[in-house]
Design an enzyme around this catalytic site. Structure first.
Site, PDB file in Angstrom:
ATOM      1  N   LYS A   1       0.775  -1.336  -0.038  1.00  0.00           N
ATOM      2  CA  LYS A   1      -0.066   0.044   0.137  1.00  0.00           C
ATOM      3  C   LYS A   1       0.760   1.395  -0.005  1.00  0.00           C
ATOM      4  CE  LYS A   1      -3.681  -2.122   2.844  1.00  0.00           C
ATOM      5  NZ  LYS A   1      -4.868  -1.926   1.835  1.00  0.00           N
TER       6      LYS A   1
ATOM      7  N   ASP B   1      -7.859  -3.043   9.981  1.00  0.00           N
ATOM      8  CA  ASP B   1      -8.196  -4.156   9.227  1.00  0.00           C
ATOM      9  C   ASP B   1      -8.639  -5.589   9.996  1.00  0.00           C
ATOM     10  OD1 ASP B   1      -9.024  -4.660   6.357  1.00  0.00           O
ATOM     11  OD2 ASP B   1      -6.864  -5.581   5.933  1.00  0.00           O
TER      12      ASP B   1
ATOM     13  N   ASP C   1      -2.850  -7.462  -2.051  1.00  0.00           N
ATOM     14  CA  ASP C   1      -3.722  -6.779  -1.079  1.00  0.00           C
ATOM     15  C   ASP C   1      -5.176  -6.938  -1.054  1.00  0.00           C
ATOM     16  OD1 ASP C   1      -4.189  -4.552   0.752  1.00  0.00           O
ATOM     17  OD2 ASP C   1      -4.080  -2.995  -0.754  1.00  0.00           O
TER      18      ASP C   1
ATOM     19  N   ARG D   1     -10.431 -11.611   1.666  1.00  0.00           N
ATOM     20  CA  ARG D   1     -11.225 -12.461   1.105  1.00  0.00           C
ATOM     21  C   ARG D   1     -10.671 -13.990   1.092  1.00  0.00           C
ATOM     22  NH1 ARG D   1     -11.610  -9.190  -4.393  1.00  0.00           N
ATOM     23  NH2 ARG D   1     -11.299  -7.722  -2.768  1.00  0.00           N
TER      24      ARG D   1
END
EC number: 3.4.11.1
Length: 519
Positions: A263, A274, A333, A337
């Protein structure tokens, strides 16, 4: 902080000794003859007080009033939303160091949800994070009394609000902690403390156990960090053993650098947030331990860091998930999921009534819904409606997003069963479509909380959402299940007396009626 509830009319409120007396006045207020009513009536007549939510008039050393300070606070139409808005607007006064004992007195009967909303708003306004500060000033407010016209009627909402405060603040605490103070192992330790509460058990799986389970996608994400992964399993069991559980799956990336697809440096510190999905699951269990509804709930938290390293996954790598489906890592990134998909596969073994995953998953959801509503995706209409209604009741709203099959086209891969990303367009939806590939046969919903889990800027910090939404959903489900519980059969009628004999004298035997039994 302690909360108390008592029946308190305006006339009696004048005798309450406290640092701050808040008199909450709705539109249509009818004043009485007592000192506070007279004061409010004069302020309204002279135009010094407006009753729009948040408008207020502050007074000191009011004659015949025991409180050090009095604030007449307008609460608009008196709904839960308006009361919450008004109290948060007064947050600076509630948070002042000299405010140690607070009394809220409602000048009119409470509308639905107001007691719970008031408790939560006071807690939110007075919240202070102190864990990693050497000379932090702790929360000054130590006691808050809710004075209402009918304490018995307000009790259920009040108790729910107090439990939600415990859950939300547990979630905020762990979300706000820096990543080196909230590693996967420390998060697991926090989950274990919840095992001391009624009906809750905690089990933690380490790296070797997770590998044996075949969670290849989860293991792949964790490879780049020296911090060992943890797979946390919480069980709340307060209903019949044969009642299918509701499963909550929380994304627990305790720090997300983006991995090899790193990032940008600005605001990367916020990637400690997160794991807010995981923290919300912990918060829900904290609240369940207080409320103890008759329901079975399972909480699953895959926790790890996403960091670049010589062992980290690379763009183009292909990994095998617990479901057996292969995934091409197009962007490291898009890691949330990957850990969620294995947890969702694991959830299927419990034959759940519903599965809800909670994750700070996509920036695209922030673009779509900003910081107001969670993004709701569901493969079942009834589940979607139940979650939406729970969010509205909890003042923790969500908004249903589409799940058309066409959105999954971008997930196709030349080298695996699917890719882990489909590009920027519709990013929140394509992320949900990825997760949907792992929930076949289950009623499933996905809450993308990237926009609502924390705030940036001067008010930087975790919000504790969507603990309120989830707890309200679970309470509604527990109530529905109780209503569907089997009805006990009526006692058999006594045999009729023989016709040849004279009728027996009727006794005062009680007659058994139908009795509903909780599951």
């Amino acid at each position: 902080m302690n909360f108390d509830l008592k029946t308190l009319e305006l006339a009696a409120a004048a005798a309450e000794k406290c640092d701050l007396l808040l008199v909450l006045i709705p539109e249509g207020f009818t004043p009485g003859q007592d000192a506070l009513s007279t004061l409010a009536a004069l302020a309204l007549k002279n135009g010094d007080l407006l009753l729009k939510a948040g408008k207020h008039l502050q007074l000191y050393q009011v004659p015949a009033v025991a409180a050090r300070r009095v604030i007449l606070l307008g609460v608009g139409d008196g709904t839960a939303r308006a009361v919450r808005q008004a109290l948060l607007a007064l947050g600076a006064e509630i948070k002042k160091p000299q405010t140690k004992r607070l009394v809220l007195c409602f000048a009119a009967a409470l509308k639905a949800g107001v007691a719970s909303a008031a408790v939560q708003a006071v807690a939110e306004a007075s919240y202070v994070y102190t864990t990693t500060k050497s000379k932090a000033e702790a929360r000054s407010l130590s006691r808050c009394v809710l004075g209402v016209p009918d304490a018995a009627g307000a009790r259920p909402g009040f108790d729910c609000g107090v439990a939600l405060v415990a859950g939300v603040e547990f979630a905020r605490e762990w979300s706000n902690r820096p990543a080196n103070h909230a590693t996967p192992s420390l998060l697991a330790d926090a989950a274990k403390t919840l095992g001391r509460l009624p009906h809750i058990q905690c089990k933690v799986h380490g790296p070797a156990q997770v590998r044996r389970l075949g969670m290849g996608a989860f293991v792949a994400v964790a490879r780049g960090s020296e911090q060992p992964l943890r797979f946390i399993e919480l069980r709340y069991s307060a209903a019949a053993k044969d009642q299918a559980p509701i499963v909550l799956v929380g994304k627990g990336i305790t720090f997300d650098s983006g991995g090899i697809s790193i990032k940008p440096a600005p605001e990367m510190d916020e990637m400690k947030f997160d794991m807010c999905g995981a923290a919300s699951v912990l918060g829900v269990f904290r609240a369940l331990g207080e409320l103890q509804p008759a329901i079975n709930v399972l909480g699953l938290i895959p926790a790890c860091e996403n960091l670049p390293d010589g062992r980290a996954i690379k763009p183009g790598d292909v990994v095998t998930s617990m479901s057996g489906q292969t995934i091409e890592i197009l962007n490291t990134d898009a890691e949330g999921r990957l850990i969620l998909c294995d947890a969702l596969t694991y959830a299927a073994r419990f034959k759940p009534a519903a599965v809800i995953d909670i994750a700070t998953l996509t920036g695209a959801c922030v673009v779509a819904l900003a910081g107001v509503r969670s993004g709701l995706f569901a493969n079942d209409d009834d589940l979607a409606v139940s979650l939406y209604e729970a969010g509205e009741a909890a003042l923790d709203p969500c908004w249903r997003m589409p799940l058309d099959d066409d959105y999954a086209d971008g997930l196709k891969s030349h080298f695996a069963d699917m890719g882990n990303t489909a590009g920027r367009s519709g990013g929140a939806i394509t992320a949900a479509k990825f997760l949907q590939k792992f929930v076949a046969g289950m009623r499933w919903a996905h809450l993308d909380i990237a926009g609502i889990a924390y705030k940036s800027g001067p008010a930087k910090g975790a919000t504790g959402r969507p603990v309120g939404l989830l707890v309200h959903y679970l309470l509604a489900q527990a109530e529905a299940m109780a209503q569907q519980a089997p009805v006990a059969p009526a006692a058999p009628a006594a045999p009729a007396a023989p016709a040849a004999r004279p009728a027996a004298k009727r006794t005062g035997r009680s007659q058994g009626g139908l009795k509903r039994t909780a599951p």
